[in-house]
Motif scaffolding. Structure first.
Motif, PDB file in Angstrom:
ATOM      1  N   LEU A  27      -3.146  15.458  11.798  1.00  0.00           N
ATOM      2  CA  LEU A  27      -2.568  15.256  11.055  1.00  0.00           C
ATOM      3  C   LEU A  27      -2.084  13.209  11.674  1.00  0.00           C
ATOM      4  O   LEU A  27      -2.714  13.153  12.925  1.00  0.00           O
ATOM      5  N   GLY A  28      -1.672  13.046  11.149  1.00  0.00           N
ATOM      6  CA  GLY A  28      -1.517  11.327  10.890  1.00  0.00           C
ATOM      7  C   GLY A  28      -1.148  10.810   9.843  1.00  0.00           C
ATOM      8  O   GLY A  28      -0.183  11.938   8.407  1.00  0.00           O
ATOM      9  N   ASP A  29      -0.903   9.684   9.736  1.00  0.00           N
ATOM     10  CA  ASP A  29      -0.437   8.597   8.486  1.00  0.00           C
ATOM     11  C   ASP A  29      -1.485   7.764   7.782  1.00  0.00           C
ATOM     12  O   ASP A  29      -2.152   7.605   8.729  1.00  0.00           O
ATOM     13  N   SER A  67      -2.139   6.388  11.532  1.00  0.00           N
ATOM     14  CA  SER A  67      -1.872   6.903  13.106  1.00  0.00           C
ATOM     15  C   SER A  67      -2.446   8.191  12.316  1.00  0.00           C
ATOM     16  O   SER A  67      -2.937   8.372  11.622  1.00  0.00           O
ATOM     17  N   THR A  68      -3.609   8.913  13.556  1.00  0.00           N
ATOM     18  CA  THR A  68      -4.828  10.283  13.127  1.00  0.00           C
ATOM     19  C   THR A  68      -4.712  10.937  14.612  1.00  0.00           C
ATOM     20  O   THR A  68      -4.649   9.805  15.839  1.00  0.00           O
ATOM     21  N   THR A  69      -4.368  11.658  14.693  1.00  0.00           N
ATOM     22  CA  THR A  69      -4.103  12.269  15.890  1.00  0.00           C
ATOM     23  C   THR A  69      -4.642  14.083  15.198  1.00  0.00           C
ATOM     24  O   THR A  69      -5.080  14.565  14.672  1.00  0.00           O
ATOM     25  N   ALA A  70      -5.612  14.699  16.156  1.00  0.00           N
ATOM     26  CA  ALA A  70      -6.561  15.376  16.609  1.00  0.00           C
ATOM     27  C   ALA A  70      -6.742  16.368  17.204  1.00  0.00           C
ATOM     28  O   ALA A  70      -6.334  16.042  18.960  1.00  0.00           O
ATOM     29  N   LEU A  71      -6.231  18.223  16.920  1.00  0.00           N
ATOM     30  CA  LEU A  71      -6.216  18.833  18.460  1.00  0.00           C
ATOM     31  C   LEU A  71      -6.613  20.211  18.097  1.00  0.00           C
ATOM     32  O   LEU A  71      -6.804  20.919  17.240  1.00  0.00           O
ATOM     33  N   ALA A  72      -7.315  20.808  19.637  1.00  0.00           N
ATOM     34  CA  ALA A  72      -7.189  21.636  19.725  1.00  0.00           C
ATOM     35  C   ALA A  72      -6.799  22.895  20.671  1.00  0.00           C
ATOM     36  O   ALA A  72      -6.725  21.961  21.255  1.00  0.00           O
ATOM     37  N   GLY A  73      -6.303  24.167  19.605  1.00  0.00           N
ATOM     38  CA  GLY A  73      -5.484  24.168  21.267  1.00  0.00           C
ATOM     39  C   GLY A  73      -5.106  26.360  20.551  1.00  0.00           C
ATOM     40  O   GLY A  73      -5.979  27.036  19.678  1.00  0.00           O
ATOM     41  N   MET A  74      -4.404  26.835  21.522  1.00  0.00           N
ATOM     42  CA  MET A  74      -4.223  28.098  21.443  1.00  0.00           C
ATOM     43  C   MET A  74      -2.580  28.163  21.171  1.00  0.00           C
ATOM     44  O   MET A  74      -1.818  27.323  21.723  1.00  0.00           O
ATOM     45  N   ILE A  75      -1.408  29.480  20.730  1.00  0.00           N
ATOM     46  CA  ILE A  75      -0.812  30.137  20.687  1.00  0.00           C
ATOM     47  C   ILE A  75      -0.583  31.791  20.712  1.00  0.00           C
ATOM     48  O   ILE A  75      -1.574  32.287  20.299  1.00  0.00           O
ATOM     49  N   LYS A  95       0.633  -1.651   0.285  1.00  0.00           N
ATOM     50  CA  LYS A  95       0.205   0.089   0.151  1.00  0.00           C
ATOM     51  C   LYS A  95       0.655   1.181   0.249  1.00  0.00           C
ATOM     52  O   LYS A  95       2.723   1.064   0.452  1.00  0.00           O
ATOM     53  N   ILE A  96       0.071   2.227  -0.828  1.00  0.00           N
ATOM     54  CA  ILE A  96       0.912   4.076  -0.393  1.00  0.00           C
ATOM     55  C   ILE A  96       0.972   4.377   0.763  1.00  0.00           C
ATOM     56  O   ILE A  96       0.202   4.104   1.648  1.00  0.00           O
ATOM     57  N   ASP A  97       2.647   4.136   1.753  1.00  0.00           N
ATOM     58  CA  ASP A  97       2.898   5.286   2.218  1.00  0.00           C
ATOM     59  C   ASP A  97       2.395   6.305   1.953  1.00  0.00           C
ATOM     60  O   ASP A  97       3.097   7.460   1.720  1.00  0.00           O
ATOM     61  N   TYR A  98       1.554   7.038   2.898  1.00  0.00           N
ATOM     62  CA  TYR A  98       1.686   8.875   2.787  1.00  0.00           C
ATOM     63  C   TYR A  98       1.339   9.313   4.512  1.00  0.00           C
ATOM     64  O   TYR A  98       1.113   8.260   5.557  1.00  0.00           O
ATOM     65  N   ASN A  99       1.046  10.615   4.960  1.00  0.00           N
ATOM     66  CA  ASN A  99       0.904  11.199   5.852  1.00  0.00           C
ATOM     67  C   ASN A  99       0.461  12.610   5.791  1.00  0.00           C
ATOM     68  O   ASN A  99       0.745  12.917   4.671  1.00  0.00           O
ATOM     69  N   TYR A 100      -0.061  13.466   6.759  1.00  0.00           N
ATOM     70  CA  TYR A 100      -0.807  14.741   6.479  1.00  0.00           C
ATOM     71  C   TYR A 100      -1.122  15.518   7.698  1.00  0.00           C
ATOM     72  O   TYR A 100      -0.705  14.527   8.348  1.00  0.00           O
ATOM     73  N   ARG A 101      -1.191  16.994   7.073  1.00  0.00           N
ATOM     74  CA  ARG A 101      -1.484  16.984   8.058  1.00  0.00           C
ATOM     75  C   ARG A 101      -2.072  18.715   7.446  1.00  0.00           C
ATOM     76  O   ARG A 101      -2.078  19.134   6.457  1.00  0.00           O
TER      77      ARG A 101
END
Length: 228
Positions: free
Chosen positions: A104-106, A109-117, A81-87
């Motif tokens: 973001l993920g590949d 895996s998948t990670t979802a974040l909400a935050g501030m800077i 399979k095609i190995d990919y990543n994204y954000r």
């Protein structure tokens, strides 16, 4: 480093007026450094590591910023399979304070974040950006039990902006994984060099420590971007 400014003076008077306008426009453009994570601008770019290529894009619409990164590895996975990543990221900035939603993920895996800077202008050239986020992560690799957890992430983006528009930065951060009760440190360092008003080349190095849901990994990237 910024948007092209052009004209030709035909006489002493118009030359003086043009020089004045040129200086004014240059001062406006110098307010933006493309290494500033809270700056709003539009760019397309490409990044290359030792075994993968990534396309990068960002659209700045005033206080609203949209980012998208898509990467593909040179080789397929062991099962063909095609190995990919994204954000993908939406970012809203007001008076130095930014709020973001980040996914973001590949393939596994998948990670979802909400935050501030928040932006601290220490000097004309030095900026600090403390960051705080919360979200969820999941990992599902072949032959392993699916891992899911709430995560809390804190970090600091430190940047030096050169007067000519170039920049260097370091972004250490750590994530607390609630399910495994562990801290996972990460660090990213990099920089950019403006080769023209609208083009930069740069680099970054990402390092992630080993954890129950991530492998220890260090990846270096070379980058090129066009701004418009």
């Amino acid at each position: 480093m910024k948007k092209p400014i052009l004209s030709v003076a035909l006489c002493l008077l118009t030359a003086g007026a043009f020089a004045s306008k040129q200086t004014e426009l240059q001062l406006v453009s110098d307010d933006i450094n493309y290494g500033d994570p809270t700056a709003s601008f539009t760019t397309v770019g490409i990044s290359r590591s030792g075994d993968a290529t990534q396309l990068n894009g960002m659209l700045g619409l005033g206080n609203n910023i949209f980012q998208l990164d898509l990467g593909v590895a040179d080789k397929k996975t062991s099962d063909g399979k095609i190995d990919y990543n994204y954000r993908g990221r939406y970012f809203h900035v007001t008076d130095g304070l930014g709020f973001s939603v980040d996914v973001l993920g590949d393939r596994n895996s998948t990670t979802a974040l909400a935050g501030m800077i928040y932006k601290f202008q220490v000097t004309d050239n030095v900026m600090l950006f403390p960051m705080l986020s919360v979200g969820r992560t999941s990992s599902d690799e072949t032959g392993k039990e699916t891992f899911k957890s709430t995560i809390y992430q804190a970090g600091l983006y430190g940047m030096y902006a050169f007067d000519a528009g170039h920049w260097l930065y370091a972004n250490p951060k750590t994530s607390y994984v609630q399910q495994s009760k562990e801290w996972v440190p990460q660090v990213e360092i990099g920089g950019g060099f403006m080769v023209s008003d609208a083009v930069s080349v740069g680099f970054k190095v990402d390092h992630t420590a080993e954890s129950q849901f991530s492998r220890q990994d260090t990846v270096g990237w070379l980058q090129a971007n066009y701004y418009f």
